[in-house]
Design a protein around this motif. Sequence first.
Motif, PDB file in Angstrom:
ATOM      1  N   GLY A 263      11.417  30.819  51.320  1.00  0.00           N
ATOM      2  CA  GLY A 263      10.097  31.094  50.791  1.00  0.00           C
ATOM      3  C   GLY A 263      10.037  30.815  49.298  1.00  0.00           C
ATOM      4  O   GLY A 263      11.006  30.343  48.695  1.00  0.00           O
ATOM      5  N   ALA A 264       8.905  31.140  48.701  1.00  0.00           N
ATOM      6  CA  ALA A 264       8.702  30.883  47.271  1.00  0.00           C
ATOM      7  C   ALA A 264       9.117  32.099  46.441  1.00  0.00           C
ATOM      8  O   ALA A 264       8.378  32.557  45.582  1.00  0.00           O
ATOM      9  CB  ALA A 264       7.252  30.533  47.017  1.00  0.00           C
ATOM     10  N   SER A 265      10.289  32.632  46.707  1.00  0.00           N
ATOM     11  CA  SER A 265      10.769  33.811  45.988  1.00  0.00           C
ATOM     12  C   SER A 265      11.230  33.442  44.584  1.00  0.00           C
ATOM     13  O   SER A 265      11.755  32.365  44.350  1.00  0.00           O
ATOM     14  CB  SER A 265      11.928  34.462  46.758  1.00  0.00           C
ATOM     15  N   LYS A 266      11.043  34.373  43.651  1.00  0.00           N
ATOM     16  CA  LYS A 266      11.523  34.179  42.285  1.00  0.00           C
ATOM     17  C   LYS A 266      12.978  34.627  42.130  1.00  0.00           C
ATOM     18  O   LYS A 266      13.560  34.478  41.063  1.00  0.00           O
ATOM     19  CB  LYS A 266      10.634  34.956  41.316  1.00  0.00           C
ATOM     20  N   GLN A 267      13.544  35.185  43.184  1.00  0.00           N
ATOM     21  CA  GLN A 267      14.915  35.675  43.125  1.00  0.00           C
ATOM     22  C   GLN A 267      15.874  34.618  43.670  1.00  0.00           C
ATOM     23  O   GLN A 267      16.551  34.830  44.675  1.00  0.00           O
ATOM     24  CB  GLN A 267      15.044  36.986  43.903  1.00  0.00           C
ATOM     25  N   ALA A 268      15.904  33.476  43.006  1.00  0.00           N
ATOM     26  CA  ALA A 268      16.675  32.335  43.496  1.00  0.00           C
ATOM     27  C   ALA A 268      18.157  32.650  43.606  1.00  0.00           C
ATOM     28  O   ALA A 268      18.827  32.224  44.561  1.00  0.00           O
ATOM     29  CB  ALA A 268      16.460  31.135  42.584  1.00  0.00           C
ATOM     30  N   ALA A 269      18.704  33.402  42.656  1.00  0.00           N
ATOM     31  CA  ALA A 269      20.137  33.699  42.664  1.00  0.00           C
ATOM     32  C   ALA A 269      20.508  34.535  43.887  1.00  0.00           C
ATOM     33  O   ALA A 269      21.532  34.281  44.543  1.00  0.00           O
ATOM     34  CB  ALA A 269      20.535  34.429  41.384  1.00  0.00           C
ATOM     35  N   ILE A 270      19.680  35.524  44.198  1.00  0.00           N
ATOM     36  CA  ILE A 270      19.949  36.367  45.372  1.00  0.00           C
ATOM     37  C   ILE A 270      19.801  35.545  46.643  1.00  0.00           C
ATOM     38  O   ILE A 270      20.608  35.658  47.570  1.00  0.00           O
ATOM     39  CB  ILE A 270      19.013  37.592  45.394  1.00  0.00           C
ATOM     40  N   MET A 271      18.766  34.701  46.699  1.00  0.00           N
ATOM     41  CA  MET A 271      18.566  33.863  47.877  1.00  0.00           C
ATOM     42  C   MET A 271      19.753  32.938  48.102  1.00  0.00           C
ATOM     43  O   MET A 271      20.249  32.797  49.223  1.00  0.00           O
ATOM     44  CB  MET A 271      17.282  33.046  47.742  1.00  0.00           C
ATOM     45  N   ASP A 272      20.223  32.301  47.030  1.00  0.00           N
ATOM     46  CA  ASP A 272      21.362  31.394  47.156  1.00  0.00           C
ATOM     47  C   ASP A 272      22.605  32.133  47.632  1.00  0.00           C
ATOM     48  O   ASP A 272      23.368  31.628  48.470  1.00  0.00           O
ATOM     49  CB  ASP A 272      21.649  30.718  45.807  1.00  0.00           C
ATOM     50  N   ALA A 273      22.821  33.341  47.103  1.00  0.00           N
ATOM     51  CA  ALA A 273      23.988  34.131  47.513  1.00  0.00           C
ATOM     52  C   ALA A 273      23.902  34.511  48.983  1.00  0.00           C
ATOM     53  O   ALA A 273      24.894  34.412  49.724  1.00  0.00           O
ATOM     54  CB  ALA A 273      24.092  35.391  46.650  1.00  0.00           C
TER      55      ALA A 273
END
Length: 317
Positions: A263-273
Amino acid sequence: MNTPLDLDQLQTFIAIADSGSFTRAAETIFKTQSAVSMQMRRLEERIDKPLFERDGRNNRLTEDGQKLLIYARRMLRLSHEAIASFDDQQLEGNIRIGMPDDYADRFLPEIMARFSRSNPRVELSVVCEPSMNLNELIKKGELDLALVTQCDQVHPSEILRTEPLLWVSSASHNIHEAEVLPLAVGRTTCVWRRSAIHALVEAQRDYRILFTSWSASVLSAAVLAGLAVAVLPECALRPGMRVLTEAEGFAQLPKFGIGILRGASKQAAIMDALVQHIVASLETISTPPITSLAPERQLASHQKQKKSNTHYLAIDW
């Protein structure tokens, strides 16, 4: 004075318990098999109890091994939490992930365990919905990630794993021999349902849709009770099920992809992890053994099938 247990040995011990094999455990924790064996000999010497017994090609925990496993998991979890509490760079926040309930049942425990150990400050919210619904939730911004079945090119996903779709019946019943085949399938938009019906029409096999549900648990219950045949992914096989093959009159079904939607989340680091942990989990999770009918019980009546296809809805969840 008692010598404390070695955490590295306990981590190896847990890896063996989870994989059932010294060899697979060695691959998981990046050690040689000889190093793994040496660690387990030392651990058994330390507690003065045997931890494993052979079960065919696998290693099964003894009663003492099961007892130690409980303590080992608690000790490793506490160790990870202690280290994470001093990490100023530790990820923090919340992330919303969705997946169908059959994937949640098979994959979610491993994904959550891996991710939570490494990111104890991240709150993970899980939604269980069919893949088509998850696509919509991603587009609406109500989910950050979704683990979905790749159904079409309209909603392309990043494929992480490919699995066969299988005809599944009860190992204790012969419902697959019914003249009109009772089915337990998903709802009308389900790609697995469409694949099954297309195969039956091509084979000129009469069928009736007895159970309809988005829930894999409902479909599995119908199969295990000997009430219907279902089409399920390999990862959804359970003890008490058997796979029906072309020799029994059931055409091979297409493979499908399990993929990730972002999705268009601003929490890219958490998403990648989280994606990294999902990928690692899907790579290490083994599939259950596939069991088909014994030759003497293979379906003979499929040669007598009628050319008309009858189907009606009996139960819908």
